[in-house]
Design an enzyme around this catalytic site. Structure first.
Site, PDB file in Angstrom:
ATOM      1  N   GLY A   1       0.810  -1.209   0.000  1.00  0.00           N
ATOM      2  CA  GLY A   1       0.000   0.000   0.000  1.00  0.00           C
ATOM      3  C   GLY A   1       0.838   1.249   0.000  1.00  0.00           C
ATOM      4  O   GLY A   1       2.053   1.199  -0.192  1.00  0.00           O
ATOM      5  N   ASN A   2       0.183   2.386   0.172  1.00  0.00           N
ATOM      6  CA  ASN A   2       0.890   3.666   0.253  1.00  0.00           C
ATOM      7  C   ASN A   2       0.198   4.540   1.293  1.00  0.00           C
ATOM      8  O   ASN A   2      -0.834   4.169   1.843  1.00  0.00           O
ATOM      9  CB  ASN A   2       0.936   4.337  -1.120  1.00  0.00           C
ATOM     10  CG  ASN A   2      -0.450   4.650  -1.656  1.00  0.00           C
ATOM     11  OD1 ASN A   2      -1.150   5.507  -1.131  1.00  0.00           O
ATOM     12  ND2 ASN A   2      -0.869   3.923  -2.690  1.00  0.00           N
ATOM     13  N   HIS A   3       0.794   5.693   1.559  1.00  0.00           N
ATOM     14  CA  HIS A   3       0.336   6.536   2.675  1.00  0.00           C
ATOM     15  C   HIS A   3      -0.771   7.532   2.309  1.00  0.00           C
ATOM     16  O   HIS A   3      -1.079   8.409   3.101  1.00  0.00           O
ATOM     17  CB  HIS A   3       1.517   7.311   3.265  1.00  0.00           C
ATOM     18  CG  HIS A   3       2.454   6.459   4.046  1.00  0.00           C
ATOM     19  ND1 HIS A   3       2.067   5.785   5.175  1.00  0.00           N
ATOM     20  CD2 HIS A   3       3.758   6.159   3.863  1.00  0.00           C
ATOM     21  CE1 HIS A   3       3.099   5.103   5.664  1.00  0.00           C
ATOM     22  NE2 HIS A   3       4.129   5.317   4.867  1.00  0.00           N
ATOM     23  N   SER A   4      -1.352   7.402   1.118  1.00  0.00           N
ATOM     24  CA  SER A   4      -2.365   8.388   0.739  1.00  0.00           C
ATOM     25  C   SER A   4      -3.583   8.296   1.656  1.00  0.00           C
ATOM     26  O   SER A   4      -4.158   7.233   1.860  1.00  0.00           O
ATOM     27  CB  SER A   4      -2.789   8.153  -0.709  1.00  0.00           C
ATOM     28  OG  SER A   4      -3.784   9.081  -1.051  1.00  0.00           O
TER      29      SER A   4
END
Ligand code: CTP
Ligand code: CA
Length: 228
Positions: free
Chosen positions: A33-36
């Site tokens: 995943g990512n931090h958005s």
């Protein structure tokens, strides 16, 4: 910002916005995943609603409250986000691709939870995801559709942004200067809005709602120009 003074200049305009960050499954309980956070995408939705637009949000793993009055479709992975966008886009006058879409996904998502069974861990093989922004920009459902992309760049922000705008084929590219604690998970952003016609609009450090309003100003010009 006094929202009461905002024009209803998006009335009758159908807007599709992607928000959040995709999760690419490794097994049933794990993902890449990512931090958005989805804050910028949701700010686009809320400001568009305030200016009279009809808003659909394709929301990837966002925990914020739904923008009041928007239709919200929840998705998990990049593949699901792409499916939702392809289904929703034909009715849209404007598409805003604010979601952080994973560039890569695990080739195989294990059916059962991976176990640390004493053997050496195996590398996770990755495949590249299709570029949804390029796809919807280069093969539009109607020619008057305005497509807005995003880019997060750490260096040569304008140079990289220009190349990205050209490569994707979108009308506007909102370039985030990342690093120094900005962009991800913060309430403020510093951006430049690059246009396919060569113009650049700098937006100083502002709240995400104000950034969204400045971008809508650029979109409104294009929607109006196309209609006249
Ligand atoms: N995007 C997309 N599909 C992907 C990856 C990105 O639609 N598979 C969209 C994002 O929603 C964003 C824009 O493309 O609007 C730019 O994302 P960014 O990650 O900055 O660009 P990339 O082309 O993925 O390039 P980079 O290698 O710099 O990550
Ligand atoms: Ca990327």
């Amino acid at each position: 910002l006094n929202r009461g003074n905002l024009p209803a200049d998006l009335r009758g305009c159908r807007v599709l916005i992607t928000a959040g960050g995709t999760r690419e499954p490794i097994d049933p309980v794990r993902y890449l995943g990512n931090h958005s956070s989805g804050r910028q995408g949701y700010a686009f939705a809320e400001t568009a609603l305030a200016r009279g637009a009809e808003v659909t949000v394709v929301s990837a793993n966002v925990t914020l409250p739904d923008p009041a009055g928007a239709t919200v479709r929840r998705v998990g992975s990049a593949a699901e986000l792409r499916e939702a966008v392809l289904q929703e886009r034909s009715g849209a006058d404007v598409i805003v691709m604010a979601a952080a879409v994973a560039d890569f996904r695990p080739v195989n998502s294990a059916e059962g939870k991976l176990k640390k069974d004493g053997a050496q861990p195996q590398p996770v093989a990755l495949a590249q995801n299709p570029d949804i922004l390029a796809e919807i920009s280069q093969d539009r459902t109607h020619s008057s559709q305005v497509v807005v992309g995003f880019a997060a760049e750490t260096e040569d922000v304008l140079g990289n942004g220009r190349s990205k705008l050209a490569a994707k084929g979108c009308d506007l590219l909102v370039v985030n200067r990342v690093g120094e604690g900005r962009a991800f998970g913060t309430t403020d952003n510093q951006v430049a809005v690059l246009s396919a016609d060569g113009s650049v609009a700098d937006i100083p450090l502002s709240e995400k709602a104000d950034i969204a309003d400045r971008v809508w100003d650029s979109v409104v010009e294009r929607v109006t120009n196309d209609a006249s």
